[in-house]
Design an enzyme around this catalytic site. Structure first.
Site, PDB file in Angstrom:
ATOM      1  N   GLY A  92      53.885  77.540  45.850  1.00 50.94           N
ATOM      2  CA  GLY A  92      54.542  78.415  44.945  1.00 50.94           C
ATOM      3  C   GLY A  92      53.885  79.268  44.147  1.00 50.94           C
ATOM      4  O   GLY A  92      52.528  78.954  43.826  1.00 50.94           O
ATOM      5  N   GLY A  93      54.578  80.199  43.214  1.00 51.27           N
ATOM      6  CA  GLY A  93      53.673  80.844  42.112  1.00 51.27           C
ATOM      7  C   GLY A  93      53.197  79.821  41.085  1.00 51.27           C
ATOM      8  O   GLY A  93      52.290  80.466  40.483  1.00 51.27           O
ATOM      9  N   GLU A 141      61.893  65.542  68.047  1.00 50.21           N
ATOM     10  CA  GLU A 141      61.904  65.671  66.544  1.00 50.21           C
ATOM     11  C   GLU A 141      60.292  66.231  66.314  1.00 50.21           C
ATOM     12  O   GLU A 141      60.053  67.457  65.942  1.00 50.21           O
ATOM     13  CB  GLU A 141      62.035  64.664  65.761  1.00 50.21           C
ATOM     14  CG  GLU A 141      61.515  64.585  64.514  1.00 50.21           C
ATOM     15  CD  GLU A 141      62.356  65.668  63.563  1.00 50.21           C
ATOM     16  OE1 GLU A 141      61.839  66.386  62.800  1.00 50.21           O
ATOM     17  OE2 GLU A 141      63.699  65.685  63.741  1.00 50.21           O
ATOM     18  N   GLN A 163      70.354  62.789  67.694  1.00 47.93           N
ATOM     19  CA  GLN A 163      70.403  63.124  66.149  1.00 47.93           C
ATOM     20  C   GLN A 163      70.869  64.445  65.842  1.00 47.93           C
ATOM     21  O   GLN A 163      71.745  64.444  64.990  1.00 47.93           O
ATOM     22  CB  GLN A 163      69.087  62.786  65.704  1.00 47.93           C
ATOM     23  CG  GLN A 163      68.961  62.998  64.155  1.00 47.93           C
ATOM     24  CD  GLN A 163      67.842  62.672  63.516  1.00 47.93           C
ATOM     25  OE1 GLN A 163      67.515  63.069  62.390  1.00 47.93           O
ATOM     26  NE2 GLN A 163      66.863  62.045  64.274  1.00 47.93           N
ATOM     27  N   ASP A 216      65.030  67.505  64.189  1.00 53.05           N
ATOM     28  CA  ASP A 216      66.736  67.234  64.482  1.00 53.05           C
ATOM     29  C   ASP A 216      68.009  67.363  63.494  1.00 53.05           C
ATOM     30  O   ASP A 216      68.865  68.351  63.592  1.00 53.05           O
ATOM     31  CB  ASP A 216      66.463  65.615  64.949  1.00 53.05           C
ATOM     32  CG  ASP A 216      66.096  65.434  66.322  1.00 53.05           C
ATOM     33  OD1 ASP A 216      66.536  66.239  67.372  1.00 53.05           O
ATOM     34  OD2 ASP A 216      65.317  64.532  66.561  1.00 53.05           O
TER      35      ASP A 216
END
Length: 423
Positions: free
Chosen positions: A244-245, A138, A16, A167
């Site tokens: 996140g913020g 993987e 892959q 992969d």
């Protein structure tokens, strides 16, 4: 004109990671020659759903390529390989450590044969360091690159992600490196060795978690819905937090099936409109002025209350209905899309991200389309090659071999499996 027209790639990669890279480059116009041993890429037969046909695992990663079979254990096969090196701009491989070396083709030897060639190599952990000889897959890469420890909920086990970041993510990194090295080779006349380790690629994709790792040295992570504290050390698993913020999470909608969820991000700028809309339906008409939620700092402290109210509002709507309510309010949101959702989605089809192809062995099938849209050179996706389909074509057109030479190499076993020894 195709963006990479005139670039020839000798692709020895398999499974892959490497094929992801070479397929993208093929879609951009490179002539990718899939250089297979006579038994073929192992994924041709893995998870096969149609008898005697290449598997979807193979076909979905090897479009727009030509296939040549060469027996590298024969003198003739090695000679063909050497000639190919002189006529290619890039060579790619993702063998285990030392495989090409044992055939007599170290990077130094390859570079001597063609000083301008660029070599792309994918390894599990790179060619240096104490992990260099370890095998990687993987999920091993996800585990060792930091993804699994930060995916899931705090009191549950770590989880792999369904996206193949070990992969395919590594293949994307390699494509960037190869194009950069190719550009330099065009300017200097000298190629170079480009290596991407799967573990390194996963680490790069987890960079926001390493941001949070360092922030923990200075204090708690206020945007996390799970407890954090100064000096905690490792970044915790935090379920579907946005990371996140702005606060974000997945909201369950009716009829409350496995994928009846909408992911919502509550930005500071949209809270007032969102509170005005949901407040009356959850029995809190004055929600917009509630001091527990009217500022981002307070919403972080009381986010469990906020998510409870939004979930209560969502109980009356499907994920699509809720999205139609929130989009006019400028609330960033998106439904959790199942594979079935995506395979039948009008937007996906309109952007050529679900493409029907025809294969001589398996008939009609679908592939994920080209995600990189080039305005002057859009990708034309063609089916994957059958094993050795272009062997003679490549020998004639690329290497200039005449029929007599081709026949001689055939008889010497340059393109076929060696005969089995008698028991």
């Amino acid at each position: 004109m195709e963006a990479l027209k005139g670039v020839r790639i000798l692709d020895m990669s398999h499974v892959q990671a490497g094929p992801t890279c070479s397929q993208l480059l093929a879609w951009m116009g490179a002539d990718v020659i899939k250089f297979e041993n006579p038994a073929g890429d192992a994924t041709r037969g893995q998870l096969r759903d149609v008898p005697n046909a290449d598997s979807l695992y193979f076909t979905m990663l090897n479009c727009n390529k030509r296939s040549i079979t060469v027996n590298m254990k024969s003198a003739g096969g090695k000679a063909v390989f050497t000639d190919m090196l002189g006529r290619c701009d890039i060579i790619m491989e993702n063998f285990g450590p030392g495989v090409l070396d044992r055939f007599g083709f170290t990077w130094e030897k390859i570079h001597e044969i063609n000083p301008k060639i660029v070599m792309g190599s994918i390894k599990g952990f790179g060619s240096s360091g104490p992990y260099a000889d370890f095998k990687a897959y993987e999920n091993v890469a996800q585990a060792m690159g930091g993804a699994m420890s930060t995916t899931g909920v705090p009191d549950g086990p770590p989880f792999v992600t369904g996206a193949q970041i070990g992969d395919s993510g590594t293949g994307l990194h390699l494509a960037v490196g190869l194009l950069a090295a190719l550009r330099q080779a065009e300017r200097t006349g000298k190629g170079q060795y480009v290596e991407v380790a799967m573990m390194d690629g996963v680490m790069n994709l987890c960079r926001v978690k390493f941001r949070d790792h360092q922030r923990l040295a200075h204090g708690e992570l206020t945007e996390y819905s799970v407890p954090t504290y100064k000096g905690m050390g490792e970044v915790p698993r935090a379920g579907n937090d946005s990371g996140g913020g702005q606060l974000g999470n997945a909201i369950h909608c009716k009829p409350h099936g496995a994928n009846d969820w909408l992911y919502i991000v509550v930005q500071e700028a949209v809270w007032a409109k969102l509170a005005q809309r949901i407040g009356p339906e959850v029995g809190m008409p004055g929600l917009v002025n509630d001091p527990r939620l009217d500022r981002i700092g307070e919403r972080r402290k009381n986010q469990q209350l906020m998510w409870t109210l939004i979930n209560k509002f969502a109980e009356n709507y499907t994920k699509r209905e809720l999205m139609e309510i929130l989009n006019p309010l400028d609330v960033p949101c998106g439904p959790i899309m199942s594979t079935q959702d995506l395979a039948t989605d009008e937007h996906v089809r309109g952007r050529d991200m679900w493409v029907e192809l025809d294969h001589p062995q398996r008939g009609k099938w679908w592939n994920v389309g080209m995600p990189i849209k080039l305005s002057a050179s859009p990708a034309l996706i063609r089916r994957s090659p059958t094993l050795g389909e272009h062997t003679e074509e490549i020998l004639r057109e690329v290497l200039g071999y005449d029929e007599a030479k081709i026949e001689g190499l055939k008889k010497a076993g340059a393109f076929s499996l060696p005969p089995r020894k008698a028991a």
